[in-house]
Motif scaffolding. Structure first.
Motif, PDB file in Angstrom:
ATOM      1  N   LEU A  25       1.840 106.875  60.960  1.00  0.00           N
ATOM      2  CA  LEU A  25       3.053 107.508  61.483  1.00  0.00           C
ATOM      3  C   LEU A  25       4.314 106.781  61.031  1.00  0.00           C
ATOM      4  N   SER A  26       4.232 105.484  60.832  1.00  0.00           N
ATOM      5  CA  SER A  26       5.426 104.732  60.426  1.00  0.00           C
ATOM      6  C   SER A  26       5.655 104.778  58.916  1.00  0.00           C
ATOM      7  N   SER A  27       4.707 105.322  58.161  1.00  0.00           N
ATOM      8  CA  SER A  27       4.892 105.398  56.714  1.00  0.00           C
ATOM      9  C   SER A  27       5.786 106.586  56.348  1.00  0.00           C
ATOM     10  N   GLU A  28       6.272 106.569  55.117  1.00  0.00           N
ATOM     11  CA  GLU A  28       7.221 107.594  54.680  1.00  0.00           C
ATOM     12  C   GLU A  28       6.538 108.934  54.440  1.00  0.00           C
ATOM     13  N   VAL A  29       7.312 110.010  54.642  1.00  0.00           N
ATOM     14  CA  VAL A  29       6.829 111.377  54.460  1.00  0.00           C
ATOM     15  C   VAL A  29       6.586 111.640  52.980  1.00  0.00           C
ATOM     16  N   ASN A  30       5.480 112.299  52.660  1.00  0.00           N
ATOM     17  CA  ASN A  30       5.175 112.655  51.266  1.00  0.00           C
ATOM     18  C   ASN A  30       5.859 113.942  50.841  1.00  0.00           C
ATOM     19  N   ASN A  31       6.079 114.846  51.772  1.00  0.00           N
ATOM     20  CA  ASN A  31       6.683 116.142  51.478  1.00  0.00           C
ATOM     21  C   ASN A  31       8.174 115.948  51.204  1.00  0.00           C
ATOM     22  N   GLU A  32       8.585 116.261  49.987  1.00  0.00           N
ATOM     23  CA  GLU A  32       9.979 116.017  49.574  1.00  0.00           C
ATOM     24  C   GLU A  32      10.982 116.842  50.381  1.00  0.00           C
ATOM     25  N   GLN A  33      10.637 118.102  50.693  1.00  0.00           N
ATOM     26  CA  GLN A  33      11.561 118.943  51.476  1.00  0.00           C
ATOM     27  C   GLN A  33      11.770 118.353  52.872  1.00  0.00           C
ATOM     28  N   MET A  34      10.693 117.941  53.494  1.00  0.00           N
ATOM     29  CA  MET A  34      10.791 117.356  54.838  1.00  0.00           C
ATOM     30  C   MET A  34      11.566 116.049  54.778  1.00  0.00           C
ATOM     31  N   ARG A  35      11.314 115.276  53.750  1.00  0.00           N
ATOM     32  CA  ARG A  35      12.017 113.999  53.576  1.00  0.00           C
ATOM     33  C   ARG A  35      13.526 114.233  53.471  1.00  0.00           C
ATOM     34  N   GLU A  36      13.923 115.181  52.635  1.00  0.00           N
ATOM     35  CA  GLU A  36      15.348 115.476  52.455  1.00  0.00           C
ATOM     36  C   GLU A  36      15.968 116.009  53.740  1.00  0.00           C
ATOM     37  N   LEU A  37      15.237 116.856  54.462  1.00  0.00           N
ATOM     38  CA  LEU A  37      15.738 117.399  55.720  1.00  0.00           C
ATOM     39  C   LEU A  37      15.975 116.281  56.740  1.00  0.00           C
ATOM     40  N   LEU A  38      15.012 115.377  56.873  1.00  0.00           N
ATOM     41  CA  LEU A  38      15.159 114.277  57.830  1.00  0.00           C
ATOM     42  C   LEU A  38      16.345 113.387  57.469  1.00  0.00           C
ATOM     43  N   ILE A  39      16.503 113.101  56.191  1.00  0.00           N
ATOM     44  CA  ILE A  39      17.636 112.264  55.755  1.00  0.00           C
ATOM     45  C   ILE A  39      18.950 112.994  56.024  1.00  0.00           C
ATOM     46  N   ARG A  40      18.979 114.296  55.732  1.00  0.00           N
ATOM     47  CA  ARG A  40      20.184 115.091  55.975  1.00  0.00           C
ATOM     48  C   ARG A  40      20.548 115.109  57.459  1.00  0.00           C
ATOM     49  N   LEU A  41      19.533 115.116  58.320  1.00  0.00           N
ATOM     50  CA  LEU A  41      19.771 115.104  59.771  1.00  0.00           C
ATOM     51  C   LEU A  41      20.091 113.706  60.303  1.00  0.00           C
ATOM     52  N   GLY A  42      19.954 112.704  59.446  1.00  0.00           N
ATOM     53  CA  GLY A  42      20.291 111.335  59.844  1.00  0.00           C
ATOM     54  C   GLY A  42      19.133 110.551  60.445  1.00  0.00           C
ATOM     55  N   TYR A  43      17.906 110.991  60.169  1.00  0.00           N
ATOM     56  CA  TYR A  43      16.722 110.307  60.706  1.00  0.00           C
ATOM     57  C   TYR A  43      15.977 109.573  59.607  1.00  0.00           C
ATOM     58  N   ASP A  44      15.160 108.607  60.003  1.00  0.00           N
ATOM     59  CA  ASP A  44      14.289 107.923  59.053  1.00  0.00           C
ATOM     60  C   ASP A  44      13.241 108.922  58.562  1.00  0.00           C
ATOM     61  N   PRO A  45      12.957 108.946  57.273  1.00  0.00           N
ATOM     62  CA  PRO A  45      11.978 109.903  56.741  1.00  0.00           C
ATOM     63  C   PRO A  45      10.535 109.432  56.939  1.00  0.00           C
ATOM     64  N   THR A  46      10.137 109.266  58.192  1.00  0.00           N
ATOM     65  CA  THR A  46       8.776 108.822  58.501  1.00  0.00           C
ATOM     66  C   THR A  46       7.933 110.001  58.967  1.00  0.00           C
ATOM     67  N   ASN A  47       6.628 109.821  58.895  1.00  0.00           N
ATOM     68  CA  ASN A  47       5.712 110.852  59.390  1.00  0.00           C
ATOM     69  C   ASN A  47       5.919 111.101  60.879  1.00  0.00           C
ATOM     70  N   GLU A  48       6.271 110.066  61.615  1.00  0.00           N
ATOM     71  CA  GLU A  48       6.508 110.202  63.060  1.00  0.00           C
ATOM     72  C   GLU A  48       7.676 111.148  63.330  1.00  0.00           C
ATOM     73  N   MET A  49       8.772 110.978  62.596  1.00  0.00           N
ATOM     74  CA  MET A  49       9.930 111.844  62.786  1.00  0.00           C
ATOM     75  C   MET A  49       9.633 113.262  62.312  1.00  0.00           C
TER      76      MET A  49
END
Length: 99
Positions: free
Chosen positions: A47-71
């Motif tokens: 859960l603490s590792s980074e998201v593999n899905n690039e779209q989800m990663r970009e969305l989380l960063i855009r929302l201001g969150y850490d791009p982790t599987n937990e988020m």
């Protein structure tokens, strides 16, 4: 299924038999506890590792969150709850109320 006639209550066993049965139960219980603890640590790591899905990663960063599987998981559950999934809403309540 056990044959009821073959069952011997603990109070009718010798002390050494009862002790041995209890010891085996304790060993099995310890093994299961260790397995659950290992599984919990594994999930915490994943859960603490980074998201593999690039779209989800970009969305989380855009929302201001850490791009982790937990988020990512939290966001997906929130989206389901917002779409009317009562189970997802209940899980969110459980997490919030457990603190």
């Amino acid at each position: 299924m056990a044959n009821e006639q073959n069952l011997v209550p603990m109070n009718q066993r010798t002390k050494s038999e009862a002790r041995e049965i209890s010891r085996k139960g304790g060993v099995a219980s310890g093994k299961v506890r260790r397995q659950r603890a290992d599984l919990k640590r594994s999930f915490e790591t994943l859960l603490s590792s980074e998201v593999n899905n690039e779209q989800m990663r970009e969305l989380l960063i855009r929302l201001g969150y850490d791009p982790t599987n937990e988020m990512a998981l939290a966001l997906v559950i929130l989206q389901k709850a917002l779409n009317g999934d009562v189970k997802a809403f209940t899980k969110i309540q459980d997490v919030i109320d457990s603190e």
